[in-house]
Design a protein around this motif. Structure first.
Motif, PDB file in Angstrom:
ATOM      1  N   LEU A  33      43.510  33.120  29.194  1.00 49.47           N
ATOM      2  CA  LEU A  33      42.925  33.245  31.097  1.00 49.47           C
ATOM      3  C   LEU A  33      43.178  31.747  30.702  1.00 49.47           C
ATOM      4  CD1 LEU A  33      42.087  33.768  33.480  1.00 49.47           C
ATOM      5  CD2 LEU A  33      39.318  34.399  32.348  1.00 49.47           C
ATOM      6  N   ALA A  34      42.517  30.710  30.105  1.00 55.09           N
ATOM      7  CA  ALA A  34      42.369  29.630  30.357  1.00 55.09           C
ATOM      8  C   ALA A  34      44.100  29.028  30.217  1.00 55.09           C
ATOM      9  CB  ALA A  34      41.318  29.357  28.796  1.00 55.09           C
ATOM     10  N   GLU A  35      44.718  28.985  29.230  1.00 56.10           N
ATOM     11  CA  GLU A  35      45.800  28.797  29.180  1.00 56.10           C
ATOM     12  C   GLU A  35      46.448  28.816  30.693  1.00 56.10           C
ATOM     13  OE1 GLU A  35      49.720  29.140  26.705  1.00 56.10           O
ATOM     14  OE2 GLU A  35      48.747  29.515  25.903  1.00 56.10           O
ATOM     15  N   MET A  36      46.158  30.104  31.364  1.00 58.76           N
ATOM     16  CA  MET A  36      46.971  30.450  32.725  1.00 58.76           C
ATOM     17  C   MET A  36      46.369  29.594  33.880  1.00 58.76           C
ATOM     18  SD  MET A  36      47.591  34.878  32.699  1.00 58.76           S
ATOM     19  CE  MET A  36      46.321  34.898  32.022  1.00 58.76           C
ATOM     20  N   LEU A  37      45.104  29.155  33.604  1.00 59.59           N
ATOM     21  CA  LEU A  37      43.525  28.222  35.276  1.00 59.59           C
ATOM     22  C   LEU A  37      44.428  27.084  34.871  1.00 59.59           C
ATOM     23  CD1 LEU A  37      40.452  29.850  33.999  1.00 59.59           C
ATOM     24  CD2 LEU A  37      42.341  30.370  36.467  1.00 59.59           C
ATOM     25  N   ARG A  38      45.254  26.503  33.350  1.00 59.36           N
ATOM     26  CA  ARG A  38      45.736  24.743  33.177  1.00 59.36           C
ATOM     27  C   ARG A  38      46.443  25.354  33.395  1.00 59.36           C
ATOM     28  NH1 ARG A  38      43.075  20.325  33.240  1.00 59.36           N
ATOM     29  NH2 ARG A  38      41.301  21.116  31.535  1.00 59.36           N
ATOM     30  N   ASN A  39      47.313  25.884  33.514  1.00 61.03           N
ATOM     31  CA  ASN A  39      48.910  25.755  33.906  1.00 61.03           C
ATOM     32  C   ASN A  39      48.920  25.902  35.403  1.00 61.03           C
ATOM     33  OD1 ASN A  39      49.205  24.983  31.866  1.00 61.03           O
ATOM     34  ND2 ASN A  39      49.828  26.531  30.440  1.00 61.03           N
ATOM     35  N   ASP A  40      48.166  27.340  35.759  1.00 68.00           N
ATOM     36  CA  ASP A  40      48.848  27.467  37.204  1.00 68.00           C
ATOM     37  C   ASP A  40      47.621  27.213  38.241  1.00 68.00           C
ATOM     38  OD1 ASP A  40      51.296  28.262  36.209  1.00 68.00           O
ATOM     39  OD2 ASP A  40      49.883  30.531  35.965  1.00 68.00           O
ATOM     40  N   GLY A  41      46.413  26.482  37.779  1.00 75.00           N
ATOM     41  CA  GLY A  41      45.488  26.288  38.217  1.00 75.00           C
ATOM     42  C   GLY A  41      44.518  27.772  38.961  1.00 75.00           C
ATOM     43  N   LYS A  42      45.384  28.353  39.210  1.00 71.22           N
ATOM     44  CA  LYS A  42      44.659  30.306  39.348  1.00 71.22           C
ATOM     45  C   LYS A  42      45.151  31.737  38.805  1.00 71.22           C
ATOM     46  CE  LYS A  42      42.891  28.500  44.331  1.00 71.22           C
ATOM     47  NZ  LYS A  42      42.723  29.074  45.384  1.00 71.22           N
ATOM     48  N   THR A  43      44.870  32.536  38.596  1.00 72.49           N
ATOM     49  CA  THR A  43      44.998  33.630  37.836  1.00 72.49           C
ATOM     50  C   THR A  43      44.415  34.643  38.828  1.00 72.49           C
ATOM     51  OG1 THR A  43      46.247  34.445  35.979  1.00 72.49           O
ATOM     52  CG2 THR A  43      43.918  33.243  35.598  1.00 72.49           C
ATOM     53  N   MET A  44      45.105  35.973  38.604  1.00 74.41           N
ATOM     54  CA  MET A  44      44.601  37.615  39.268  1.00 74.41           C
ATOM     55  C   MET A  44      43.885  37.826  37.540  1.00 74.41           C
ATOM     56  SD  MET A  44      44.810  37.543  42.148  1.00 74.41           S
ATOM     57  CE  MET A  44      44.292  39.823  42.329  1.00 74.41           C
ATOM     58  N   VAL A  45      42.820  38.535  37.980  1.00 74.73           N
ATOM     59  CA  VAL A  45      42.253  38.783  36.284  1.00 74.73           C
ATOM     60  C   VAL A  45      42.046  40.258  37.007  1.00 74.73           C
ATOM     61  CG1 VAL A  45      40.607  39.283  35.334  1.00 74.73           C
ATOM     62  CG2 VAL A  45      41.203  36.972  35.893  1.00 74.73           C
ATOM     63  N   HIS A  46      42.282  41.506  36.172  1.00 71.48           N
ATOM     64  CA  HIS A  46      42.751  42.839  36.854  1.00 71.48           C
ATOM     65  C   HIS A  46      41.459  43.828  36.279  1.00 71.48           C
ATOM     66  CE1 HIS A  46      46.046  41.881  39.040  1.00 71.48           C
ATOM     67  NE2 HIS A  46      46.726  41.598  38.625  1.00 71.48           N
ATOM     68  N   PHE A  47      40.335  44.708  36.996  1.00 75.46           N
ATOM     69  CA  PHE A  47      39.204  44.997  35.816  1.00 75.46           C
ATOM     70  C   PHE A  47      39.762  46.761  36.814  1.00 75.46           C
ATOM     71  CE2 PHE A  47      37.525  40.826  36.726  1.00 75.46           C
ATOM     72  CZ  PHE A  47      37.082  40.534  34.999  1.00 75.46           C
ATOM     73  N   ALA A  48      39.310  47.511  35.999  1.00 73.80           N
ATOM     74  CA  ALA A  48      39.296  49.191  36.174  1.00 73.80           C
ATOM     75  C   ALA A  48      39.112  49.004  37.743  1.00 73.80           C
ATOM     76  CB  ALA A  48      38.613  50.114  35.163  1.00 73.80           C
ATOM     77  N   LYS A  49      38.394  48.292  37.953  1.00 72.55           N
ATOM     78  CA  LYS A  49      37.780  48.726  40.087  1.00 72.55           C
ATOM     79  C   LYS A  49      38.122  47.875  40.966  1.00 72.55           C
ATOM     80  CE  LYS A  49      34.209  51.800  38.552  1.00 72.55           C
ATOM     81  NZ  LYS A  49      32.745  52.108  38.798  1.00 72.55           N
ATOM     82  N   GLU A  50      39.016  46.360  39.778  1.00 72.07           N
ATOM     83  CA  GLU A  50      39.059  45.373  41.066  1.00 72.07           C
ATOM     84  C   GLU A  50      39.812  44.522  40.069  1.00 72.07           C
ATOM     85  OE1 GLU A  50      35.384  43.213  42.800  1.00 72.07           O
ATOM     86  OE2 GLU A  50      34.971  43.060  40.684  1.00 72.07           O
ATOM     87  N   SER A  51      40.363  43.607  41.267  1.00 79.97           N
ATOM     88  CA  SER A  51      41.577  42.706  40.699  1.00 79.97           C
ATOM     89  C   SER A  51      40.293  41.289  41.532  1.00 79.97           C
ATOM     90  CB  SER A  51      42.896  42.224  41.027  1.00 79.97           C
ATOM     91  OG  SER A  51      43.587  43.751  40.271  1.00 79.97           O
ATOM     92  N   VAL A  52      40.214  39.851  40.880  1.00 80.19           N
ATOM     93  CA  VAL A  52      39.724  38.946  41.533  1.00 80.19           C
ATOM     94  C   VAL A  52      40.575  37.781  41.298  1.00 80.19           C
ATOM     95  CG1 VAL A  52      37.697  39.787  41.205  1.00 80.19           C
ATOM     96  CG2 VAL A  52      38.733  38.517  39.805  1.00 80.19           C
ATOM     97  N   GLU A  53      40.876  36.703  42.246  1.00 77.89           N
ATOM     98  CA  GLU A  53      41.668  35.577  41.973  1.00 77.89           C
ATOM     99  C   GLU A  53      40.720  34.427  40.989  1.00 77.89           C
ATOM    100  OE1 GLU A  53      44.995  33.221  43.556  1.00 77.89           O
ATOM    101  OE2 GLU A  53      43.425  32.913  44.886  1.00 77.89           O
ATOM    102  N   ALA A  54      40.891  34.081  39.689  1.00 78.73           N
ATOM    103  CA  ALA A  54      40.346  33.540  39.287  1.00 78.73           C
ATOM    104  C   ALA A  54      40.554  31.741  39.460  1.00 78.73           C
ATOM    105  CB  ALA A  54      39.996  33.633  37.861  1.00 78.73           C
ATOM    106  N   GLU A  55      39.508  31.063  40.090  1.00 76.58           N
ATOM    107  CA  GLU A  55      39.853  29.403  39.823  1.00 76.58           C
ATOM    108  C   GLU A  55      39.666  28.880  38.906  1.00 76.58           C
ATOM    109  OE1 GLU A  55      38.932  28.326  43.900  1.00 76.58           O
ATOM    110  OE2 GLU A  55      37.990  30.221  43.902  1.00 76.58           O
ATOM    111  N   GLY A  56      38.636  29.739  37.717  1.00 77.92           N
ATOM    112  CA  GLY A  56      37.554  28.597  36.944  1.00 77.92           C
ATOM    113  C   GLY A  56      37.221  29.771  35.910  1.00 77.92           C
ATOM    114  N   ILE A  57      36.518  29.397  34.419  1.00 82.05           N
ATOM    115  CA  ILE A  57      36.153  29.755  33.985  1.00 82.05           C
ATOM    116  C   ILE A  57      34.747  29.123  33.435  1.00 82.05           C
ATOM    117  CG2 ILE A  57      37.757  29.380  31.676  1.00 82.05           C
ATOM    118  CD1 ILE A  57      37.108  32.254  31.086  1.00 82.05           C
ATOM    119  N   VAL A  58      34.038  30.031  32.857  1.00 79.87           N
ATOM    120  CA  VAL A  58      32.780  29.078  32.293  1.00 79.87           C
ATOM    121  C   VAL A  58      32.134  29.628  31.548  1.00 79.87           C
ATOM    122  CG1 VAL A  58      30.565  28.146  32.639  1.00 79.87           C
ATOM    123  CG2 VAL A  58      32.064  27.919  35.301  1.00 79.87           C
ATOM    124  N   ILE A  59      31.968  29.437  29.844  1.00 79.54           N
ATOM    125  CA  ILE A  59      30.886  30.218  29.076  1.00 79.54           C
ATOM    126  C   ILE A  59      30.322  29.087  28.668  1.00 79.54           C
ATOM    127  CG2 ILE A  59      31.596  31.209  26.843  1.00 79.54           C
ATOM    128  CD1 ILE A  59      34.220  31.241  27.081  1.00 79.54           C
TER     129      ILE A  59
END
Length: 70
Positions: free
Chosen positions: A27-53
């Protein structure tokens, strides 16, 4: 499979999710390369612009601010 709690930045706010540990670096690599990425869960899909831990037990807070230069 071990999971890890992360906060995705979605539409300018934080969305707390639990994802497989192996997916965090992908996920971190896709965000770094593409800027945004779709993240799919069982009940929904969201477009992530970043990640924080945050470290376990952290007493810090974060805020997402829009980029006003765009």
């Amino acid at each position: 499979m071990e999971n890890i709690a992360v906060s995705l930045i979605v539409d300018g706010s934080f969305k707390n999710v639990v994802i497989p540990k192996e997916m965090v670096s992908d996920l971190a690599e896709m965000l770094r390369n593409d800027g945004k990425t779709m993240v799919h869960f069982a009940k929904e899909s969201v477009e992530a612009e970043g990640i924080v831990i945050l470290a376990k037990g952290s007493k810090h807070s974060l805020m997402v601010l829009p980029n006003v230069n765009e």
